[in-house]
Design a protein around this motif. Sequence first.
Motif, PDB file in Angstrom:
ATOM      1  N   ILE A  84      11.040  18.345   0.037  1.00 37.71           N
ATOM      2  CA  ILE A  84       9.540  18.475   0.205  1.00 37.71           C
ATOM      3  C   ILE A  84       8.863  17.675  -0.572  1.00 37.71           C
ATOM      4  N   ASP A  85       7.722  16.968  -0.110  1.00 40.16           N
ATOM      5  CA  ASP A  85       6.784  16.500  -1.086  1.00 40.16           C
ATOM      6  C   ASP A  85       5.508  16.718  -0.586  1.00 40.16           C
ATOM      7  N   ASP A  86       4.271  16.715  -1.408  1.00 43.45           N
ATOM      8  CA  ASP A  86       3.051  16.751  -1.353  1.00 43.45           C
ATOM      9  C   ASP A  86       2.456  15.732  -0.176  1.00 43.45           C
ATOM     10  N   ILE A  87       2.662  14.467  -0.613  1.00 41.14           N
ATOM     11  CA  ILE A  87       1.934  13.482   0.456  1.00 41.14           C
ATOM     12  C   ILE A  87       3.024  12.286   0.698  1.00 41.14           C
ATOM     13  N   PHE A  88       2.873  11.897   2.074  1.00 41.57           N
ATOM     14  CA  PHE A  88       3.747  10.557   2.482  1.00 41.57           C
ATOM     15  C   PHE A  88       2.529   9.714   2.763  1.00 41.57           C
ATOM     16  N   ASP A  89       2.588   8.685   1.762  1.00 46.26           N
ATOM     17  CA  ASP A  89       1.644   7.723   1.845  1.00 46.26           C
ATOM     18  C   ASP A  89       2.402   6.251   2.225  1.00 46.26           C
ATOM     19  N   THR A  90       3.017   5.536   1.354  1.00 43.72           N
ATOM     20  CA  THR A  90       3.599   4.236   1.722  1.00 43.72           C
ATOM     21  C   THR A  90       4.902   4.689   2.387  1.00 43.72           C
ATOM     22  N   GLY A  91       5.501   5.735   1.910  1.00 43.46           N
ATOM     23  CA  GLY A  91       6.515   6.253   2.089  1.00 43.46           C
ATOM     24  C   GLY A  91       8.041   5.793   1.148  1.00 43.46           C
ATOM     25  N   HIS A  92       7.329   5.043  -0.040  1.00 45.75           N
ATOM     26  CA  HIS A  92       8.263   4.529  -0.858  1.00 45.75           C
ATOM     27  C   HIS A  92       9.217   5.507  -1.785  1.00 45.75           C
ATOM     28  N   THR A  93       8.468   6.829  -1.925  1.00 43.11           N
ATOM     29  CA  THR A  93       8.946   7.926  -2.585  1.00 43.11           C
ATOM     30  C   THR A  93      10.307   8.456  -1.836  1.00 43.11           C
ATOM     31  N   LEU A  94      10.273   8.606  -0.846  1.00 47.67           N
ATOM     32  CA  LEU A  94      11.033   9.396  -0.048  1.00 47.67           C
ATOM     33  C   LEU A  94      12.133   8.256   0.394  1.00 47.67           C
ATOM     34  N   ARG A 106       0.293  13.526   5.441  1.00 45.03           N
ATOM     35  CA  ARG A 106       0.536  11.995   5.636  1.00 45.03           C
ATOM     36  C   ARG A 106      -0.615  11.464   6.105  1.00 45.03           C
ATOM     37  N   LYS A 107      -0.761  10.207   5.209  1.00 40.55           N
ATOM     38  CA  LYS A 107      -1.736   9.362   5.340  1.00 40.55           C
ATOM     39  C   LYS A 107      -1.732   8.658   6.498  1.00 40.55           C
ATOM     40  N   ILE A 108      -2.353   8.454   7.586  1.00 38.95           N
ATOM     41  CA  ILE A 108      -2.155   7.968   8.851  1.00 38.95           C
ATOM     42  C   ILE A 108      -2.092   6.113   8.609  1.00 38.95           C
ATOM     43  N   ASN A 164      -6.983   7.769   5.308  1.00 36.05           N
ATOM     44  CA  ASN A 164      -6.552   6.834   3.905  1.00 36.05           C
ATOM     45  C   ASN A 164      -7.594   7.162   2.918  1.00 36.05           C
ATOM     46  N   ALA A 165      -7.520   8.075   2.073  1.00 36.53           N
ATOM     47  CA  ALA A 165      -8.269   8.322   1.060  1.00 36.53           C
ATOM     48  C   ALA A 165      -7.410   9.106  -0.140  1.00 36.53           C
ATOM     49  N   PHE A 166      -8.143   9.036  -1.255  1.00 43.01           N
ATOM     50  CA  PHE A 166      -7.215   9.394  -2.359  1.00 43.01           C
ATOM     51  C   PHE A 166      -7.580  10.997  -2.540  1.00 43.01           C
ATOM     52  N   VAL A 167      -6.659  11.956  -2.366  1.00 45.09           N
ATOM     53  CA  VAL A 167      -6.945  13.163  -2.308  1.00 45.09           C
ATOM     54  C   VAL A 167      -6.371  14.092  -3.562  1.00 45.09           C
ATOM     55  N   VAL A 168      -6.928  15.120  -3.567  1.00 49.56           N
ATOM     56  CA  VAL A 168      -6.215  16.125  -4.877  1.00 49.56           C
ATOM     57  C   VAL A 168      -6.383  17.526  -4.554  1.00 49.56           C
ATOM     58  N   GLY A 206      -1.711  21.101  -5.751  1.00 51.53           N
ATOM     59  CA  GLY A 206      -0.650  20.346  -6.442  1.00 51.53           C
ATOM     60  C   GLY A 206      -0.789  18.788  -6.695  1.00 51.53           C
ATOM     61  N   LEU A 207      -1.755  18.183  -5.798  1.00 49.39           N
ATOM     62  CA  LEU A 207      -1.727  17.036  -5.973  1.00 49.39           C
ATOM     63  C   LEU A 207      -2.995  16.593  -7.165  1.00 49.39           C
ATOM     64  N   ASP A 208      -2.635  15.414  -7.950  1.00 47.99           N
ATOM     65  CA  ASP A 208      -3.362  15.263  -9.299  1.00 47.99           C
ATOM     66  C   ASP A 208      -4.144  14.120  -9.265  1.00 47.99           C
ATOM     67  N   TYR A 209      -5.137  13.977 -10.174  1.00 50.30           N
ATOM     68  CA  TYR A 209      -5.675  12.904 -10.582  1.00 50.30           C
ATOM     69  C   TYR A 209      -5.709  12.675 -12.009  1.00 50.30           C
TER      70      TYR A 209
HETATM   71  P1  5GP Z   1       4.187   7.154  -1.156  1.00 50.70           P
HETATM   72  O1  5GP Z   1       5.544   6.901  -2.241  1.00 50.70           O
HETATM   73  O2  5GP Z   1       4.664   7.648   0.106  1.00 50.70           O
HETATM   74  O3  5GP Z   1       3.350   5.792  -1.085  1.00 50.70           O
HETATM   75  O4  5GP Z   1       3.457   8.369  -2.165  1.00 50.70           O
HETATM   76  C1  5GP Z   1       3.998   9.377  -2.061  1.00 50.70           C
HETATM   77  C2  5GP Z   1       3.286   9.868  -3.861  1.00 50.70           C
HETATM   78  O5  5GP Z   1       2.346   8.830  -4.242  1.00 50.70           O
HETATM   79  C3  5GP Z   1       3.075  11.308  -3.524  1.00 50.70           C
HETATM   80  O6  5GP Z   1       4.134  12.209  -3.727  1.00 50.70           O
HETATM   81  C4  5GP Z   1       1.862  11.251  -4.582  1.00 50.70           C
HETATM   82  O7  5GP Z   1       2.723  11.609  -6.043  1.00 50.70           O
HETATM   83  C5  5GP Z   1       1.352   9.987  -4.864  1.00 50.70           C
HETATM   84  N1  5GP Z   1       0.064   9.837  -3.930  1.00 50.70           N
HETATM   85  C6  5GP Z   1       0.037   9.156  -2.804  1.00 50.70           C
HETATM   86  N2  5GP Z   1      -1.151   9.399  -2.304  1.00 50.70           N
HETATM   87  C7  5GP Z   1      -2.044  10.277  -3.061  1.00 50.70           C
HETATM   88  C8  5GP Z   1      -3.198  10.827  -2.920  1.00 50.70           C
HETATM   89  O8  5GP Z   1      -4.122  10.541  -2.122  1.00 50.70           O
HETATM   90  N3  5GP Z   1      -3.394  11.598  -3.843  1.00 50.70           N
HETATM   91  C9  5GP Z   1      -2.659  11.950  -4.883  1.00 50.70           C
HETATM   92  N4  5GP Z   1      -3.168  12.914  -6.078  1.00 50.70           N
HETATM   93  N5  5GP Z   1      -1.573  11.464  -4.873  1.00 50.70           N
HETATM   94  C10 5GP Z   1      -0.879  10.555  -3.974  1.00 50.70           C
END
Ligand code: 5GP
Length: 176
Positions: free
Chosen positions: A92-102, A124-126, A144-148, A151-154
Amino acid sequence: MKTLLTEDQLKQGIVQLAEKIQAHYQGKPLTIVGVMIGSVVLLADLIRLLKIPLRVELVQARSDHNGTRPGPMVINTDLISGNIQGRDVLLIDDIFDTGHTLWELIPQIDELGPSSIRTAVLLRKIGQCKLDLKPDFICFDIPNAFVVGYGLDYLDLYRNLRYIAVLEPSDMKDKK
Ligand code: 5GP
Ligand code: MG
């Protein structure tokens, strides 16, 4: 800061996510692995909606970033205390952006011998992922914007917001 998803929208989305997960596993035992820290709010809400026998574990995936710009990734699966060998695992993750984490996490979890690994994300960021990877369960697609929030932080702030908001340049100054 501009609200993107309200508390009510999040609640509805997570109920639907729980229904999909439940339908998929059909009552089979499951180990849910939350990616710290961002997924902990989703994890807490989601597990209380699931009526299947489940265990909870945590892993850490951190990119030492400076606010909104990610750096190199540090993954730690040592926090997994139970045996996940032969079990179905849902990451389970908060956000899927580039996908590198998973992308980096899945093979490391796979080394522990689960019978299956699936992934669920709140957001998921489109159009940001260039890898051959798609989360199995997605709650919301967002631009595609930076969200908080939720659970999501800045800079480790805003995790406690009950909604998801887009961070604006004026929010990025003088944070303590
Ligand atoms: P990925 O590895 O898919 O690029 O990004 C996943 C991780 O990047 C997320 O678990 C999160 O920690 C961080 N991340 C990506 N986009 C955002 C965003 O818009 N806001 C925040 N707070 N974290 C993000
Ligand atoms: Mg994260």
